[in-house]
Design an enzyme around this catalytic site. Sequence first.
Site, PDB file in Angstrom:
ATOM      1  N   ASP A 195     -21.698  11.293   8.906  1.00 16.16           N
ATOM      2  CA  ASP A 195     -22.222   9.938   9.077  1.00 16.16           C
ATOM      3  C   ASP A 195     -21.543   9.238  10.252  1.00 16.16           C
ATOM      4  O   ASP A 195     -21.133   8.083  10.154  1.00 16.16           O
ATOM      5  CB  ASP A 195     -22.036   9.123   7.790  1.00 16.16           C
ATOM      6  N   LYS A 197     -21.345   7.177  13.398  1.00 17.23           N
ATOM      7  CA  LYS A 197     -22.123   6.140  14.066  1.00 17.23           C
ATOM      8  C   LYS A 197     -21.199   4.950  14.327  1.00 17.23           C
ATOM      9  O   LYS A 197     -20.116   4.858  13.725  1.00 17.23           O
ATOM     10  CB  LYS A 197     -23.317   5.715  13.210  1.00 17.23           C
ATOM     11  N   ASN A 200     -19.339   3.016  11.491  1.00 18.44           N
ATOM     12  CA  ASN A 200     -18.305   3.675  10.694  1.00 18.44           C
ATOM     13  C   ASN A 200     -17.036   3.944  11.481  1.00 18.44           C
ATOM     14  O   ASN A 200     -16.159   4.676  11.015  1.00 18.44           O
ATOM     15  CB  ASN A 200     -18.844   4.991  10.123  1.00 18.44           C
TER      16      ASN A 200
END
Length: 483
Positions: A195, A197, A200
């Site tokens: 995840d 991106k 984050n």
Amino acid sequence: MADVFHLELHDVETVEVDDSDDAIEIEEDEYDQNPNINAIVETDDTETVQLTEQTVNPGQEKTGPQDFELRKVLGKGGYGKVFQVRKLTGTDANTVFAMKVLRKASIVRNQKDTAHTKAERNILEEVKHPFIVDLKYAFQTGGKLYLILEYLSGGELFMHLEREGIFLEDTACFYLAEIILALEHLHGQGIIYRDLKPENILLDAQGHVKLTDFGLCKEHINEGILTHTFCGTIEYMAPEILTRHGHGKEVDWWSLGALTYDMLTGAPPFTAENRKKTIEKILRVKLNLPPYLTGDARDLVRKLLKRQVPSRLGAAPEDAQAVKQHQFFKHINWDDVLSRKLDPPFKPSLSGDDDVSQFDTKFTKQTPVDSPVESTLSESANLIFQGFTYIAPSVLGEQMPSHVVRARSPRKPGSSFRRHFGFTHAQHGNILGPHCSFPETPSGGASHHHNHHNHNPFAPAHNFNMASAGEEMMEVGSGLPHV
């Protein structure tokens, strides 16, 4: 050959053993079967020790909600809240942390959410790295789980990218180098991040990178092992996840390519008005690179965004080493990166260790209240969270053996869901379980442009997780504070 040994076997004779030396002989009247305990305690040669948590478990600090002062609200979701807190007790008294509070009753409704919550907490305990957020404490009450993490006052990389529009290549190179080392460490532990991106990626007070939100991580993925979970944030998801053909660590290098493109152009490489068309673009449309990128930047993005996994930069077995050797990073000294010796391009202007200026005022202006639990779990349900408690060795001042119980939406105006510490949300909000984030804007389309004015670090987004090919289910994010 001559016999070396000559053995004769005879019938075994019974040998009587005299164990009288082991016997203790006492007269009957010397042993009191009903002693007077009070009389014994009161004798001069008896030492009295009061049983406390310190005497029974010396050296171990018992920590709970009462040890933290709520300072600010950093975010909210359907599972609970994230607070800025200050420790009131212990050797780290007055230290500022981020406290993620999760309601057990919401988590146990879904078996996957429960498993992901425990898995992320375990990963945070096991993985210690300069560019990964640090878990300090984990504890629980009858109705809630608490994750205490280092407070990262620099805010999301998303916010800074949104303000700048795009990054210069030198700036992007700095952030990418620290991110690559974090991914390399995770991959070395058999963990896929899945995840990556801007939302984050947080910055600490000095401006260095920290990866957060480990709700979509997959453990035990070593060489040649594939997993098939359909998860992630669409704009940053690798083609092999979308086609459900099985995927490995290479998906993180695709996401790094999408992130690189985003940093250098202001938007992910493949976007459309809805997720179906976005998926089609990721799978089929030719990559379009703007002419102002340098040759090294163009080559890096092209090689990271190879749809054929074996051709992708970072594909096994080279993994991060191949990425680190790319010409885009030719001026990088990787030992200096790991030692945090490079000068960050952005240094947050902070008034103190409790500065919240990099967080959304929509939350920081609210009164911080850890609301009471409306319902408590049964004893059997509470057993699900057995072993959740944790204190970091750095807090205790000594190395303690780890005790591990095995058990997202892209930027969009108006309704973006930001997770500074892994806060996620699935319709009703979510902070702790893993999630597959499928973007939806108020108009029903995906947004891919930075819009800081409407940016909300913990706002709700619709997160979906495909558990199987024909099943679409709502799932909450596991972030960090999904923990």
